[in-house]
Scaffold this active site. Structure first.
Site, short mmCIF file in Angstrom:
data_model
loop_
_atom_site.label_atom_id
_atom_site.label_comp_id
_atom_site.label_asym_id
_atom_site.label_seq_id
_atom_site.Cartn_x
_atom_site.Cartn_y
_atom_site.Cartn_z
N SER A 237 0.84 -1.19 0.00
CA SER A 237 0.00 0.00 0.00
C SER A 237 0.88 1.24 0.00
CB SER A 237 -0.97 -0.03 1.19
OG SER A 237 -1.96 0.98 1.07
N GLU B 83 -2.06 -2.60 -7.84
CA GLU B 83 -3.26 -2.77 -7.02
C GLU B 83 -3.64 -1.41 -6.45
OE1 GLU B 83 -3.77 -2.57 -3.44
OE2 GLU B 83 -1.79 -1.69 -3.18
N HIS C 250 -5.45 -5.17 -0.92
CA HIS C 250 -6.27 -4.90 0.25
C HIS C 250 -7.42 -5.89 0.44
CE1 HIS C 250 -4.18 -1.09 -0.43
NE2 HIS C 250 -4.45 -0.76 0.81
#
Length: 333
Positions: free
Chosen positions: A130, A224, A289
């Site tokens: 992330s 992502e 996630h």
């Protein structure tokens, strides 16, 4: 939903970036000390209890960064405090791996202040995802050792048990197992080889134009994201394409895009880009996630075969032979 575009197979074998030489990182051993830091957003001790308990049950010791539970608004303490923790964990030879507690925001703020020669002289496992994409890619770009896109400690008590077992096995030096990809996710069939590079799309796009952006020449690129509207995903992909950063990419893989609109919408954006780049492309990588977050070694040589539904990591990214973190052993992956 069938996404397979009926077209000829395309095969790409990417060359390595010009500054390909990268240092090895030592595999974890029983009883090793893992340092846990918060380079980005804040959290409470309770958020990490399950993850730290899991690591201890696996036989590891834990050392907490001094600013691990610090808080300064949306950051885990000041930039100086978070930076000090990062430097301390890499400098301390008792620490064999650095795991990040969570994402959020803040890693980007540290990059121009990091002591890159210190990290380059002390290569060791560093894992997160992330917001930590900025840190992982910058380390690979500046300090030249493989980093690990994988679970943060806050996730470790919740993720798929088999994925967690595989993650720790690879960090202990086991050869990675092939990652299975859904055949219904194929957008553009083909094969691609090259170093695996990628992570969070938002962070990658924000690194563009900086000295920390990785050379994507020949790379198999995975992406992502979370909580971004489709037009924002479109804008970030367009920005990367317009910047010229994607020239020479050998393959494109979509991971989880949670709360980013429909899968069909995101897949259409990936297919459009893959057509422009003329590269194989597939969706469905269990990374990000969602309920799964498989370990992806950034910089490791991989082979993507979309029709076989396999992403194969061609080397063990953690070295069981290396026993001196202070050495600068180098290899060509």
């Amino acid at each position: 939903m069938k996404m397979h575009q009926e077209s000829g197979m395309c095969t790409h074998s990417g060359g390595q970036p010009a500054d390909v030489r990268q240092k090895t990182v030592a595999a974890l051993r029983p009883g090793d000390m893992i340092g846990i830091i918060s380079p980005a957003g804040p959290l409470e001790r309770g958020d990490l209890e399950a993850g730290m308990a899991h690591l201890r049950a696996e036989g590891f010791q834990i050392r907490e960064g001094r600013a691990l539970f610090a808080r300064k608004g949306y950051l885990a303490g000041s930039d100086a405090a978070r930076l000090e923790d990062l430097h301390a964990m890499f400098k301390d030879r008792d620490i064999k791996a650095v795991f990040c507690s969570r994402g959020g925001y803040g890693s980007l703020r540290l990059l121009e202040k990091i002591d890159w020669p210190l990290l380059a002289a002390n290569p060791k496992i560093c894992m997160g995802f992330s917001d930590l994409t900025a840190l992982l890619l910058a380390i690979w770009r500046k300090a030249r050792f493989i980093t690990f896109h994988g679970p943060v400690v806050r996730q470790m008590g919740e993720l798929d048990r088999q994925d967690m077992a595989e993650t720790l096995a690879v960090l202990r030096g086991a050869p990675p197992r092939p990652i299975r990809l859904p055949r219904e996710g194929v957008l553009r069939p083909g094969r691609a080889k090259g170093p695996l590079i990628g992570g969070n799309l938002t962070l990658l796009s924000h690194l563009a134009g900086t000295p920390y952006f990785p050379d994507l020449s020949g790379a198999v690129l995975f992406l992502e994201d979370h909580g971004e509207q489709p037009y924002r995903v479109d804008r970030m992909l367009r920005h990367l394409a317009l910047s010229g950063a994607l020239r020479g990419v050998s393959g494109l893989i979509g991971g989880d895009f949670i709360q980013c609109g429909t899968l069909r919408t995101i897949a259409a954006l990936f297919l459009e880009l893959a057509d422009e780049l003329d590269v194989p492309c597939t969706m469905g990588l269990p990374s990000g996630h969602g309920e799964r977050n498989v370990l992806l070694p950034i910089g490791a040589e991989v082979e993507l075969d979309t029709l076989a539904g396999i992403l194969e990591i061609m080397e063990a990214p953690a070295d069981t032979v290396k026993n001196s973190l202070g050495s600068c052993d180098e290899k060509r992956p």
